[in-house]
Design a protein around this motif. Sequence first.
Motif: not given
Lengths: 113, 113
Positions: A22-31
Motif C-alpha cells: 500500500r502507498c498513499n501520497y500527499s500533494s497540492s499539484v498533479s503528480v
Amino acid sequence: AQSVTQLDSQVPVFEEAPVELRCNYSSSVSVYLFWYVQYPNQGLQLLLKYLSGSTLVESINGFEAEFNKSQTSFHLRKPSVHISDTAEYFCAVKGSNDYKLSFGAGTTVTVRA
Amino acid sequence: EAQVTQNPRYLITVTGKKLTVTCSQNMNHEYMSWYRQDPGLGLRQIYYSMNVEVTDKGDVPEGYKVSRKEKRNFPLILESPSPNQTSLYFCASSPQGADTEAFFGQGTRLTVV
C-alpha cells in the motif's frame, strides 16, 4: 511539496500467494507516481510508473498498480509471487512541476517457499 | 550500456577524514541527485543539480558538498565525516522533464568510525 506513506514496513508472503503493497501520497499539484524495487545489495530499478492515461499500469514481471486520485493512492499488487520477488519496494512521487522524487520508507517483501 | 556508476561501492573511514564518492552517468542527463538510504526512512535527497554549475540543497544537506563541473559527473564530498553519516548512498540521474524516471547507481555503503 509531496510526501509518500507506505503503510506496511514488512510483508511476509508464501510463494504463489498474492501480495499488495500500500502507498498513499500527499500533494497540492498533479503528480507522477513510481514504484522502484531494490534487490539485496543492488541499486533501485524502476518497476512501473503512472504518468497519465489509464490508471492501471503493469510491469513486465506481473506487478500492477492502480492510481486512485480520490484516495490519493498507488497500491502495488501481484497475484502470485515468486521467491525471486523478495526485495524492498519503494513508492515515489514527483510533482508535475518538479524534478524531485520523494520516497516512502519502503516495504520489505519476503517470499517463503 | 546506459548506466550510473558510483565509486567506491564500500568505504570504511574514520571521523574527520575527508572523502569523495564519485558518480558518473553516460546518458547525457541534465538532472542528477544524491540520496542517502537509512532503515525505516527510505531515501532522502541530499543535493541535486539541474545542470552544469547549478546545484542546490535537498532535504538533508548538512555535512555534505557537491560540485557539477561536467554534465556527466556529480561527486559527493564529505569534508569532515561523522558517525551519523554512516549510511547507504545512491546517485541518480534523469533527463529533463518531471515525467521522467530516475536511473540509480549501485550504491555506496559508507561506514564512519
